[in-house]
Design a protein around this motif. Sequence first.
Motif, PDB file in Angstrom:
ATOM      1  N   GLY A   1      11.568  -5.444   5.415  1.00 22.57           N
ATOM      2  CA  GLY A   1      12.783  -5.125   5.474  1.00 22.57           C
ATOM      3  C   GLY A   1      13.121  -3.607   5.209  1.00 22.57           C
ATOM      4  N   PHE A   2      14.345  -3.058   5.484  1.00 25.35           N
ATOM      5  CA  PHE A   2      14.631  -1.731   5.219  1.00 25.35           C
ATOM      6  C   PHE A   2      14.595  -1.356   3.598  1.00 25.35           C
ATOM      7  N   HIS A   3      15.109  -2.326   2.815  1.00 25.20           N
ATOM      8  CA  HIS A   3      15.377  -2.018   1.374  1.00 25.20           C
ATOM      9  C   HIS A   3      14.055  -2.151   0.424  1.00 25.20           C
ATOM     10  N   GLY A   4      12.981  -3.030   1.445  1.00 22.64           N
ATOM     11  CA  GLY A   4      11.922  -3.400   0.619  1.00 22.64           C
ATOM     12  C   GLY A   4      10.832  -2.568   0.478  1.00 22.64           C
ATOM     13  N   ILE A   5      11.106  -1.530   1.164  1.00 24.51           N
ATOM     14  CA  ILE A   5       9.685  -0.609   1.432  1.00 24.51           C
ATOM     15  C   ILE A   5      10.401   0.985   1.187  1.00 24.51           C
ATOM     16  N   THR A   6       9.387   1.537   0.474  1.00 19.83           N
ATOM     17  CA  THR A   6       9.789   3.091   0.257  1.00 19.83           C
ATOM     18  C   THR A   6       9.281   4.035   1.128  1.00 19.83           C
ATOM     19  N   VAL A   7       9.676   5.246   1.150  1.00 14.94           N
ATOM     20  CA  VAL A   7       9.062   6.400   2.308  1.00 14.94           C
ATOM     21  C   VAL A   7       7.586   6.587   1.541  1.00 14.94           C
ATOM     22  N   ARG A   8       7.330   6.395   0.517  1.00 14.02           N
ATOM     23  CA  ARG A   8       6.139   6.589  -0.150  1.00 14.02           C
ATOM     24  C   ARG A   8       5.048   5.777   0.364  1.00 14.02           C
ATOM     25  N   ALA A   9       5.393   4.491   0.447  1.00 14.13           N
ATOM     26  CA  ALA A   9       4.523   3.507   0.891  1.00 14.13           C
ATOM     27  C   ALA A   9       4.491   3.579   2.596  1.00 14.13           C
ATOM     28  N   ILE A  10       5.318   4.013   3.228  1.00 13.45           N
ATOM     29  CA  ILE A  10       5.220   4.271   4.644  1.00 13.45           C
ATOM     30  C   ILE A  10       4.064   5.641   4.771  1.00 13.45           C
ATOM     31  N   ALA A  11       4.213   6.553   4.136  1.00  9.57           N
ATOM     32  CA  ALA A  11       3.149   7.473   4.242  1.00  9.57           C
ATOM     33  C   ALA A  11       2.045   6.956   3.782  1.00  9.57           C
ATOM     34  N   LYS A  12       1.815   6.439   2.936  1.00 15.40           N
ATOM     35  CA  LYS A  12       0.654   5.968   2.572  1.00 15.40           C
ATOM     36  C   LYS A  12      -0.032   4.966   3.751  1.00 15.40           C
ATOM     37  N   GLU A  13       0.621   4.143   4.306  1.00 15.47           N
ATOM     38  CA  GLU A  13       0.140   3.093   5.559  1.00 15.47           C
ATOM     39  C   GLU A  13      -0.119   4.220   6.506  1.00 15.47           C
ATOM     40  N   ALA A  14       0.610   5.297   6.685  1.00 11.68           N
ATOM     41  CA  ALA A  14       0.258   6.233   7.859  1.00 11.68           C
ATOM     42  C   ALA A  14      -0.789   7.379   7.640  1.00 11.68           C
ATOM     43  N   ASP A  15      -1.389   7.274   6.415  1.00 10.95           N
ATOM     44  CA  ASP A  15      -2.171   8.438   5.808  1.00 10.95           C
ATOM     45  C   ASP A  15      -1.647   9.667   6.143  1.00 10.95           C
ATOM     46  N   ALA A  16      -0.394  10.026   5.576  1.00  9.57           N
ATOM     47  CA  ALA A  16       0.324  11.141   5.623  1.00  9.57           C
ATOM     48  C   ALA A  16       0.938  11.132   4.388  1.00  9.57           C
ATOM     49  N   ASP A  17       1.221  12.571   4.303  1.00  8.14           N
ATOM     50  CA  ASP A  17       2.078  13.281   3.105  1.00  8.14           C
ATOM     51  C   ASP A  17       3.770  12.651   3.269  1.00  8.14           C
ATOM     52  N   PRO A  18       4.221  12.061   2.046  1.00 11.47           N
ATOM     53  CA  PRO A  18       5.419  11.627   2.315  1.00 11.47           C
ATOM     54  C   PRO A  18       6.565  12.815   2.656  1.00 11.47           C
ATOM     55  N   ALA A  19       6.080  13.969   2.552  1.00  9.08           N
ATOM     56  CA  ALA A  19       7.159  15.120   2.770  1.00  9.08           C
ATOM     57  C   ALA A  19       7.253  15.158   4.287  1.00  9.08           C
ATOM     58  N   LEU A  20       6.168  14.551   5.043  1.00 10.31           N
ATOM     59  CA  LEU A  20       6.143  14.670   6.481  1.00 10.31           C
ATOM     60  C   LEU A  20       7.476  13.846   7.016  1.00 10.31           C
ATOM     61  N   VAL A  21       7.598  12.763   6.232  1.00 10.92           N
ATOM     62  CA  VAL A  21       9.046  11.740   6.519  1.00 10.92           C
ATOM     63  C   VAL A  21      10.141  12.619   6.762  1.00 10.92           C
ATOM     64  N   THR A  22      10.519  13.482   5.734  1.00 14.76           N
ATOM     65  CA  THR A  22      11.526  14.274   5.766  1.00 14.76           C
ATOM     66  C   THR A  22      11.238  15.618   6.860  1.00 14.76           C
ATOM     67  N   TYR A  23      10.102  15.943   7.045  1.00 16.30           N
ATOM     68  CA  TYR A  23      10.061  17.100   7.929  1.00 16.30           C
ATOM     69  C   TYR A  23      10.382  16.422   9.470  1.00 16.30           C
ATOM     70  N   TYR A  24       9.862  15.364   9.795  1.00 11.75           N
ATOM     71  CA  TYR A  24      10.091  14.628  11.087  1.00 11.75           C
ATOM     72  C   TYR A  24      11.351  14.176  11.461  1.00 11.75           C
ATOM     73  N   PHE A  25      11.578  13.481  10.346  1.00 13.45           N
ATOM     74  CA  PHE A  25      13.021  12.701  10.700  1.00 13.45           C
ATOM     75  C   PHE A  25      14.211  12.890   9.806  1.00 13.45           C
ATOM     76  N   GLY A  26      13.873  13.494   8.723  1.00 15.45           N
ATOM     77  CA  GLY A  26      15.083  13.849   7.740  1.00 15.45           C
ATOM     78  C   GLY A  26      15.279  12.882   6.636  1.00 15.45           C
ATOM     79  N   GLY A  27      14.832  11.605   6.923  1.00 13.84           N
ATOM     80  CA  GLY A  27      14.726  10.732   5.795  1.00 13.84           C
ATOM     81  C   GLY A  27      14.605   9.127   6.059  1.00 13.84           C
ATOM     82  N   LYS A  28      14.752   8.443   5.142  1.00 16.19           N
ATOM     83  CA  LYS A  28      14.384   6.821   5.526  1.00 16.19           C
ATOM     84  C   LYS A  28      15.187   6.041   6.608  1.00 16.19           C
TER      85      LYS A  28
END
Length: 223
Positions: A29-56
Amino acid sequence: MADGRMNRRGERTRQRLLDAAEKLFANKGFHGITVRAIAKEADADPALVTYYFGGKRELFDAVLLRRAEVLNQIRMAELDACESGAGPEGPSVEQIIAAFSHPMLERSANGGPGWKNYFALVAQITNSPEWGGEIMTKYFDPIATRFLEAIKRTQPDWTDEDVYWSYHFLSGAMVLTFAETGRIDNLSGGLCKSTDIDSVHARLPKFIAAGFERLQSERKQTS
């Protein structure tokens, strides 16, 4: 040339983030996961979530939009083909339901883990008071409206109230199918499998069409 390679690399990273978010949002679910966990799953820097999308939340929207656009185009095309290929009386209700549901069922069965994750996520948010009304309206109302218009054209005497309730029941059946909970496996002692999407497609249009038609026939008998 270097810019082209960087753009391709950036797009691959963006798609990895979308794939990772899709998988994790579907599972927790949306609330059950963090940006850091998504970045780790994608093997990417968490800052790239903000760079590409703006936020969670923006990433969540991008996950839903990515496949919704593809899926809705295909469903629109199947509905158009269903109507244009029919005779003067138009397609049957069952044919319209099959054209509407087939693209989703086919991709759930054969589209791979990405589509499985996507439909699990759709099933999850559809049943959520927090997300269901807002998100389904935003991404799926145009195709639902197109489907309802097709039904009304072929059955102009049907009441709008019964058509909308019938669509509501169709939507519920599809959401339960995509959730693949395994409940039917247990109830049937293994005779039926929640993962057997081909069996769903063979039965669902007939079942839902009969419900549409029964409501209308009962109304005519009492009017």
